[in-house]
Structure formats: structure tokens, C-alpha cells
Scaffold this motif. Structure first.
Motif, PDB file in Angstrom:
ATOM      1  N   ARG A  87      67.648  44.591  78.678  1.00  0.00           N
ATOM      2  CA  ARG A  87      67.460  43.158  78.930  1.00  0.00           C
ATOM      3  C   ARG A  87      67.376  42.324  77.652  1.00  0.00           C
ATOM      4  O   ARG A  87      67.186  41.108  77.729  1.00  0.00           O
ATOM      5  CB  ARG A  87      66.169  42.959  79.728  1.00  0.00           C
ATOM      6  CG  ARG A  87      66.204  43.552  81.124  1.00  0.00           C
ATOM      7  CD  ARG A  87      64.830  43.635  81.718  1.00  0.00           C
ATOM      8  NE  ARG A  87      64.853  43.948  83.144  1.00  0.00           N
ATOM      9  CZ  ARG A  87      63.783  44.303  83.853  1.00  0.00           C
ATOM     10  NH1 ARG A  87      62.599  44.390  83.247  1.00  0.00           N
ATOM     11  NH2 ARG A  87      63.886  44.566  85.136  1.00  0.00           N
ATOM     12  N   PRO A  90      69.819  38.918  77.122  1.00  0.00           N
ATOM     13  CA  PRO A  90      69.416  37.731  77.883  1.00  0.00           C
ATOM     14  C   PRO A  90      68.125  37.100  77.380  1.00  0.00           C
ATOM     15  O   PRO A  90      67.978  35.872  77.420  1.00  0.00           O
ATOM     16  CB  PRO A  90      69.259  38.268  79.310  1.00  0.00           C
ATOM     17  CG  PRO A  90      70.140  39.456  79.370  1.00  0.00           C
ATOM     18  CD  PRO A  90      70.043  40.081  78.016  1.00  0.00           C
ATOM     19  N   GLY A  94      68.252  33.454  76.235  1.00  0.00           N
ATOM     20  CA  GLY A  94      67.409  32.557  77.034  1.00  0.00           C
ATOM     21  C   GLY A  94      66.420  31.789  76.181  1.00  0.00           C
ATOM     22  O   GLY A  94      66.133  30.615  76.450  1.00  0.00           O
ATOM     23  N   PRO A 125      63.446  29.622  87.152  1.00  0.00           N
ATOM     24  CA  PRO A 125      64.765  30.256  87.236  1.00  0.00           C
ATOM     25  C   PRO A 125      65.310  30.671  85.866  1.00  0.00           C
ATOM     26  O   PRO A 125      65.899  31.753  85.728  1.00  0.00           O
ATOM     27  CB  PRO A 125      65.650  29.170  87.882  1.00  0.00           C
ATOM     28  CG  PRO A 125      64.702  28.325  88.647  1.00  0.00           C
ATOM     29  CD  PRO A 125      63.450  28.299  87.819  1.00  0.00           C
ATOM     30  N   HIS A 128      63.463  33.724  84.728  1.00  0.00           N
ATOM     31  CA  HIS A 128      63.915  34.882  85.511  1.00  0.00           C
ATOM     32  C   HIS A 128      65.267  35.391  85.013  1.00  0.00           C
ATOM     33  O   HIS A 128      65.439  36.599  84.782  1.00  0.00           O
ATOM     34  CB  HIS A 128      64.005  34.490  86.986  1.00  0.00           C
ATOM     35  CG  HIS A 128      64.563  35.567  87.863  1.00  0.00           C
ATOM     36  ND1 HIS A 128      63.833  36.666  88.237  1.00  0.00           N
ATOM     37  CD2 HIS A 128      65.791  35.716  88.422  1.00  0.00           C
ATOM     38  CE1 HIS A 128      64.574  37.451  89.000  1.00  0.00           C
ATOM     39  NE2 HIS A 128      65.764  36.898  89.130  1.00  0.00           N
ATOM     40  N   TYR A 129      66.238  34.483  84.867  1.00  0.00           N
ATOM     41  CA  TYR A 129      67.570  34.892  84.433  1.00  0.00           C
ATOM     42  C   TYR A 129      67.560  35.437  83.006  1.00  0.00           C
ATOM     43  O   TYR A 129      68.428  36.243  82.642  1.00  0.00           O
ATOM     44  CB  TYR A 129      68.540  33.713  84.523  1.00  0.00           C
ATOM     45  CG  TYR A 129      68.855  33.288  85.937  1.00  0.00           C
ATOM     46  CD1 TYR A 129      68.994  34.223  86.953  1.00  0.00           C
ATOM     47  CD2 TYR A 129      68.997  31.933  86.269  1.00  0.00           C
ATOM     48  CE1 TYR A 129      69.271  33.833  88.259  1.00  0.00           C
ATOM     49  CE2 TYR A 129      69.276  31.544  87.563  1.00  0.00           C
ATOM     50  CZ  TYR A 129      69.420  32.490  88.554  1.00  0.00           C
ATOM     51  OH  TYR A 129      69.695  32.102  89.843  1.00  0.00           O
ATOM     52  N   SER A 130      66.594  35.001  82.216  1.00  0.00           N
ATOM     53  CA  SER A 130      66.509  35.463  80.834  1.00  0.00           C
ATOM     54  C   SER A 130      65.771  36.788  80.696  1.00  0.00           C
ATOM     55  O   SER A 130      65.653  37.306  79.590  1.00  0.00           O
ATOM     56  CB  SER A 130      65.788  34.410  79.972  1.00  0.00           C
ATOM     57  OG  SER A 130      66.480  33.185  79.989  1.00  0.00           O
ATOM     58  N   GLU A 132      66.361  39.544  82.904  1.00  0.00           N
ATOM     59  CA  GLU A 132      66.999  40.607  83.665  1.00  0.00           C
ATOM     60  C   GLU A 132      68.347  40.958  83.054  1.00  0.00           C
ATOM     61  O   GLU A 132      68.999  40.123  82.428  1.00  0.00           O
ATOM     62  CB  GLU A 132      67.172  40.211  85.126  1.00  0.00           C
ATOM     63  CG  GLU A 132      68.099  39.023  85.353  1.00  0.00           C
ATOM     64  CD  GLU A 132      68.389  38.784  86.826  1.00  0.00           C
ATOM     65  OE1 GLU A 132      67.825  39.525  87.666  1.00  0.00           O
ATOM     66  OE2 GLU A 132      69.194  37.900  87.134  1.00  0.00           O
ATOM     67  N   ARG A 134      71.463  41.040  83.593  1.00  0.00           N
ATOM     68  CA  ARG A 134      72.558  40.496  84.394  1.00  0.00           C
ATOM     69  C   ARG A 134      73.279  39.454  83.546  1.00  0.00           C
ATOM     70  O   ARG A 134      72.854  39.116  82.447  1.00  0.00           O
ATOM     71  CB  ARG A 134      72.015  39.856  85.677  1.00  0.00           C
ATOM     72  CG  ARG A 134      71.219  40.807  86.551  1.00  0.00           C
ATOM     73  CD  ARG A 134      72.085  41.519  87.549  1.00  0.00           C
ATOM     74  NE  ARG A 134      72.374  40.573  88.637  1.00  0.00           N
ATOM     75  CZ  ARG A 134      73.531  40.507  89.285  1.00  0.00           C
ATOM     76  NH1 ARG A 134      74.514  41.292  88.943  1.00  0.00           N
ATOM     77  NH2 ARG A 134      73.701  39.635  90.275  1.00  0.00           N
ATOM     78  N   TYR A 136      73.704  36.219  84.080  1.00  0.00           N
ATOM     79  CA  TYR A 136      73.290  34.825  84.191  1.00  0.00           C
ATOM     80  C   TYR A 136      72.614  34.307  82.925  1.00  0.00           C
ATOM     81  O   TYR A 136      72.783  33.143  82.556  1.00  0.00           O
ATOM     82  CB  TYR A 136      72.370  34.650  85.400  1.00  0.00           C
ATOM     83  CG  TYR A 136      72.995  35.116  86.687  1.00  0.00           C
ATOM     84  CD1 TYR A 136      74.093  34.453  87.232  1.00  0.00           C
ATOM     85  CD2 TYR A 136      72.517  36.245  87.344  1.00  0.00           C
ATOM     86  CE1 TYR A 136      74.689  34.892  88.408  1.00  0.00           C
ATOM     87  CE2 TYR A 136      73.106  36.696  88.518  1.00  0.00           C
ATOM     88  CZ  TYR A 136      74.196  36.014  89.042  1.00  0.00           C
ATOM     89  OH  TYR A 136      74.785  36.464  90.195  1.00  0.00           O
ATOM     90  N   GLY A 137      71.833  35.151  82.277  1.00  0.00           N
ATOM     91  CA  GLY A 137      71.209  34.730  81.024  1.00  0.00           C
ATOM     92  C   GLY A 137      72.231  34.432  79.942  1.00  0.00           C
ATOM     93  O   GLY A 137      72.035  33.541  79.109  1.00  0.00           O
ATOM     94  N   HIS A 176      80.091  35.417  82.969  1.00  0.00           N
ATOM     95  CA  HIS A 176      80.096  35.323  84.434  1.00  0.00           C
ATOM     96  C   HIS A 176      81.235  34.384  84.827  1.00  0.00           C
ATOM     97  O   HIS A 176      81.400  33.312  84.236  1.00  0.00           O
ATOM     98  CB  HIS A 176      78.759  34.791  84.944  1.00  0.00           C
ATOM     99  CG  HIS A 176      78.568  34.945  86.422  1.00  0.00           C
ATOM    100  ND1 HIS A 176      79.197  34.158  87.342  1.00  0.00           N
ATOM    101  CD2 HIS A 176      77.810  35.816  87.134  1.00  0.00           C
ATOM    102  CE1 HIS A 176      78.846  34.515  88.561  1.00  0.00           C
ATOM    103  NE2 HIS A 176      77.995  35.533  88.462  1.00  0.00           N
TER     104      HIS A 176
END
Length: 216
Positions: A87, A90, A94, A125, A128-130, A132, A134, A136-137, A176
Motif C-alpha cells: 500500500r 497510494p 495520497g 474517501p 480510504h483510497y490512499s 489500500e 488499489r 484509486y490512490g 485507472h
């Protein structure tokens, strides 16, 4: 706005918000590293687990959970890496997003810059995105960076902003594919700006479309 303005007031603005807010934003995001990997993160890790080379991220994995930059990082760290390492990008991006949000509105005054930093630093939000593994971050950072670079480019026409934007937008798509919505808006904005300049419309339109060509 010129992103690289170097006057005394601009330098102070660039340093002010990170000094006050950035550390808190980083702590909030780092706290998310302590949790266990959840379903989508585990699926992302599984998708790259059997690949023989990083090229397979682009050619062998056909799944909407395959966010390319994130998948490349997961592939590089390996399936046995600690959750915090998976992680880490991100979290870094982030946290940087908070400073970038402040910089993006610094020309509108210190209060506006501070408000932007507070809103992004404490947004659930965004936290959260920062926190995980994934895409999105990644994409949120490159979306805002692309906006800032296009704004600087339209303000003074320097080619370095256009090149920076082309690279940032490319990384946005690799983060993404949802970046396409931001990309479409930036194209409309830049083309409208180019068409508004009398006598140089064709030349400016060609320059703008060249900058958009690399991400495409």
C-alpha cells in the motif's frame, strides 16, 4: 497560475500548507496500513501472482480489478510482501495530493489554500483510497496533477507544462481507466481555450491535440 512561480509570496504559499497539515494527513493515511488486506486487494494480488513477466499485466490479465500501475507494484513486491509495502505508493501519492490541492488554489489566497488542504487531508474517501493497494490512490493524484499542469500551460504557454501534462495523463490512464472522464474534460477545456485566440487558432489547436495524443 504558474505552477513554478518563484516569487517570495509564492514560495511561502508552497511551504505553508505542508508545514501545517501534511504531517497530519500522512499519519491518517499511514494508520490505514495497519489493517489486513481486504477482498479487492487480495484479488489484485492473485491476478498478478502467476505472471511470468511484468508485461503480462498488460497482455495476460483481463479483469476490471487490474489497475496497471498498482498491478505492476504488486508484481514487483511479490505475493509475500507485507501489507504496508503493498500500500505504500497510494499512501505517498495520497499525502502528496493534499499539498498539490493547496498549491492548485494558492493564487486565490492563503485561506483558500488552507481550506483545500484541510478538506483533502481529512476527507474519509481520500484517506480510504490512499490506504489500500488499489489504483484509486494513484489516479486521484494524477487527475489533479493533470489539471494543475493544463492550467499552468494555458496561463503561460510554456511547452514544459504540455509535456508534463502528457506524461501525467498517461500515468492517470495507467492508474485507472476511469481517468477518461477527467481526460475528456481537459480536452474540451484546452481546445476551447485554443479556439478562443484570434489569428492562431489552427496552430494552437494542433499543439493542444499533440499534447493529448500521447495519453491516447
Amino acid at each position: 497560475m504558474n505552477l513554478l512561480a518563484t516569487g517570495p509570496e509564492s514560495r511561502w504559499r508552497l511551504a505553508w500548507v505542508p508545514l501545517l497539515v501534511l504531517a497530519v494527513a500522512a499519519v491518517l493515511r499511514v494508520l490505514g496500513l495497519r489493517t489486513e488486506l481486504w477482498m479487492d486487494e487480495l484479488l489484485s494480488l492473485r491476478l498478478v501472482g502467476d505472471l511470468e513477466s511484468p508485461l503480462g499485466v498488460f497482455t495476460a490479465v483481463h479483469h476490471d480489478n487490474n489497475h496497471y500501475l498498482n498491478s505492476l507494484w504488486l508484481y514487483g513486491t511479490g505475493p509475500d510482501a507485507r501489507a504496508w509495502l503493498l500500500r505504500l505508493p497510494p499512501v505517498i501519492l495520497g499525502t502528496a495530493l493534499v499539498a498539490l490541492a493547496s498549491v492548485s488554489v494558492a493564487d486565490r489566497g492563503r485561506r483558500t489554500a488552507f481550506a483545500a488542504a484541510i478538506l483533502t487531508a481529512f476527507s474519509y474517501p481520500l484517506i480510504h483510497y490512499s490506504s489500500e493497494a488499489r489504483g484509486y490512490g494513484y489516479v486521484l493524484f494524477f487527475a489533479l496533477l493533470s489539471y494543475v499542469l493544463v492550467r499552468s500551460w494555458l496561463a503561460d504557454g510554456r511547452i514544459r507544462w504540455a509535456v508534463g501534462y502528457a506524461l501525467s495523463a498517461s500515468l492517470g490512464f495507467l492508474s485507472h481507466l476511469g481517468f477518461v472522464t477527467v481526460f475528456a474534460a481537459l480536452i474540451v477545456w484546452s481546445v476551447a481555450d485554443a479556439a478562443s485566440v484570434p489569428g492562431r487558432r489552427v496552430r494552437r489547436l494542433m499543439a493542444h491535440m499533440a499534447a493529448h495524443a500521447l495519453p491516447v
